[in-house]
Structures are given as structure tokens and as C-alpha cells.
Design a protein around this motif. Structure first.
Motif, PDB file in Angstrom:
ATOM      1  N   TRP A  41      26.751  43.971  42.004  1.00 18.16           N
ATOM      2  CA  TRP A  41      25.748  43.515  42.985  1.00 18.16           C
ATOM      3  C   TRP A  41      26.307  42.331  43.764  1.00 18.16           C
ATOM      4  CZ3 TRP A  41      21.398  45.252  45.036  1.00 18.16           C
ATOM      5  CH2 TRP A  41      20.533  44.354  45.668  1.00 18.16           C
ATOM      6  N   GLY A  42      27.098  41.535  43.094  1.00 21.96           N
ATOM      7  CA  GLY A  42      27.810  40.443  43.749  1.00 21.96           C
ATOM      8  C   GLY A  42      29.242  40.390  43.244  1.00 21.96           C
ATOM      9  N   VAL A  43      30.168  40.089  44.123  1.00 22.39           N
ATOM     10  CA  VAL A  43      31.564  39.877  43.748  1.00 22.39           C
ATOM     11  C   VAL A  43      32.075  38.665  44.512  1.00 22.39           C
ATOM     12  CG1 VAL A  43      32.089  42.267  43.160  1.00 22.39           C
ATOM     13  CG2 VAL A  43      32.339  41.503  45.521  1.00 22.39           C
ATOM     14  N   ALA A  44      33.018  37.952  43.922  1.00 21.97           N
ATOM     15  CA  ALA A  44      33.549  36.750  44.575  1.00 21.97           C
ATOM     16  C   ALA A  44      34.885  36.379  43.959  1.00 21.97           C
ATOM     17  CB  ALA A  44      32.564  35.581  44.434  1.00 21.97           C
ATOM     18  N   PRO A  45      35.732  35.713  44.724  1.00 22.23           N
ATOM     19  CA  PRO A  45      36.957  35.169  44.128  1.00 22.23           C
ATOM     20  C   PRO A  45      36.628  33.992  43.229  1.00 22.23           C
ATOM     21  CG  PRO A  45      36.735  34.418  46.386  1.00 22.23           C
ATOM     22  CD  PRO A  45      35.619  35.405  46.163  1.00 22.23           C
ATOM     23  N   ALA A  46      37.333  33.869  42.119  1.00 21.86           N
ATOM     24  CA  ALA A  46      37.082  32.773  41.178  1.00 21.86           C
ATOM     25  C   ALA A  46      38.144  31.688  41.249  1.00 21.86           C
ATOM     26  CB  ALA A  46      37.009  33.325  39.745  1.00 21.86           C
ATOM     27  N   GLY A  47      39.216  31.926  42.001  1.00 20.16           N
ATOM     28  CA  GLY A  47      40.330  30.993  41.942  1.00 20.16           C
ATOM     29  C   GLY A  47      41.151  31.270  40.689  1.00 20.16           C
ATOM     30  N   ASP A  48      41.979  30.326  40.319  1.00 24.34           N
ATOM     31  CA  ASP A  48      42.795  30.473  39.099  1.00 24.34           C
ATOM     32  C   ASP A  48      42.142  29.658  37.988  1.00 24.34           C
ATOM     33  OD1 ASP A  48      44.690  30.836  37.190  1.00 24.34           O
ATOM     34  OD2 ASP A  48      46.311  29.819  38.257  1.00 24.34           O
ATOM     35  N   VAL A  49      41.201  30.280  37.275  1.00 22.80           N
ATOM     36  CA  VAL A  49      40.379  29.557  36.297  1.00 22.80           C
ATOM     37  C   VAL A  49      41.182  29.126  35.076  1.00 22.80           C
ATOM     38  CG1 VAL A  49      38.394  29.780  34.751  1.00 22.80           C
ATOM     39  CG2 VAL A  49      38.267  30.682  37.078  1.00 22.80           C
TER      40      VAL A  49
END
Length: 217
Positions: A41-49
Motif C-alpha cells: 500500500w506504501g513503499v519508500a526508500p529507507a536509506g542505508d539503515v
């Protein structure tokens, strides 16, 4: 509603049109954990966690079914392939937000809010026991599943909504004030701002080396 899926398309030179039903080596599919969850339903970049040198990805479900609501963080790796969130092993972590059956809002990569070299994420938490809030989850070399109802010390920063409104979508904002720390933005669509009752507004929270919980009330 089905369990849902999210797709990661791998960038490359000369990338052309794609069919998600036949991605092959051009991408990978991330499948939801349970029927009716609506993962993707939602997607997003997280960066380099986790500081592994590769980008990570966030997957939001539409609604939790049979388990607490939350977001999933898919951990980037060389040869990233299809992922089943019902049994992710070490390839993903789950961030539990609220009770089973609750509807989610969104999550997003927040940049490096506390300046420790790891990417952080911000997650809306619209249905806690008291007021709606947003939560910044700090990255680390060994990310693991996290329950926002009782997070370990130092893992998160909670940003509480005002008593007279609700918080909504959240996003990483970059370094808005030029102090070297990334900042976050929080929507409050039902807030009574300068435009009158229900006109809505957006709040910004500045990053810093010693960030702590924020209560705008």
C-alpha cells in the motif's frame, strides 16, 4: 484483499519497458505476510539503515490482519531476490506500530537524523493509546524487529501530536536548516492552523546529535 506485494526494479543502463508479471533478473517481488494485509500500500526508500553500503526499502501494509500493524524494512544486499515477509529471516525487519486490524498510514526514509552514520526511518503511528504520533527509528549495524509500544532505550524518538489534532503522512525532509543533520516533516491534516479549524498544517522537527522525544502540545 490479497496479501499484497511490492516490487523493486533494479536500475541499469539501457533499462526499457517492464512487465511486473515477468520481471526476471530486472527486479524482485516482496510478498505480504498474511491474506488481507495489502502489503505494498506504501513503499519508500529507507536509506542505508544498517550501514551495509546498500540501499534498504520500506514496505507498508494497508491493514493488519491477524497480527499487529506495522511496517517492514527490506535489507539491501548483493543479489537481492524475491522476499516473503511471512518468513523473511535476516532479510527484513518488522516494526510493530499498533493493534491487529488497525489501518496504517506511511513510513519514509528520514536520512541520518542523529548523525551517527546510519540511515533512520520515520513512521506514522496514528492509533496509540493516547495521542497520535510519529516515530523516528534510528538505524544500527544490527537492525532487528521492533515493537513501538515498548521500544528499547535509545532505539527511537517519538514525536507526539497536539491534543487537538491528528498526525498523518510523514517524510524525510533533508537538511532543512543547514546544521548537518537531516530533518523530518509531519503532516497534520486536521489541525486548526492560521486558516481556521481543520485547515491542516505541516510540522518540521530538526535533527541533532542528541535528539529526544518531542511534544508540541
Amino acid at each position: 484483499m490479497a496479501s499484497g506485494s511490492a516490487y523493486v526494479i533494479f536500475g541499469k543502463a539501457g533499462l526499457g519497458d517492464l512487465d511486473l508479471a515477468a520481471l526476471g533478473a530486472s527486479g524482485a517481488r516482496i510478498d505480504g505476510a498474511v491474506t488481507g494485509q495489502g502489503a505494498g500500500w506504501g513503499v519508500a526508500p529507507a536509506g542505508d539503515v544498517n550501514g551495509g553500503g546498500l540501499a534498504d526499502v520500506l514496505v507498508d501494509p494497508y491493514r493488519s490482519r491477524g497480527e499487529p500493524g506495522g511496517a517492514y524494512g527490506g535489507v539491501g544486499r548483493a543479489g537481492f531476490a524475491g522476499l516473503d515477509l511471512a518468513s523473511p529471516g535476516t532479510r527484513a525487519v518488522r516494526i510493530v506500530r499498533h493493534a491487529s486490524g488497525s489501518r496504517s498510514v506511511n513510513s519514509d526514509g528520514a536520512g541520518d537524523v542523529n548523525g551517527d552514520g546510519f540511515g533512520d526511518v520515520i513512521i506514522s503511528d496514528p492509533t496509540p493509546a493516547t495521542r497520535a504520533s510519529s516515530v523516528v527509528v534510528f538505524g544500527s549495524a544490527t537492525p532487528s524487529d521492533l515493537d513501538l509500544t515498548a521500544p528499547p532505550a535509545g532505539r527511537v524518538m517519538r514525536i507526539s501530536g497536539r491534543a487537538d489534532d491528528d498526525t498523518g503522512p510523514v517524510a524525510g525532509a533533508g537538511d532543512v536548516n543547514g546544521d548537518g543533520f537531516d530533518d523530518v516533516a509531519i503532516g497534520a491534516p486536521f489541525a486548526g492552523g492560521e486558516g481556521g479549524a481543520g485547515s491542516g498544517g505541516v510540522g518540521g522537527v530538526r535533527g541533532g546529535a542528541c535528539v529526544a522525544g518531542v511534544d508540541p502540545a
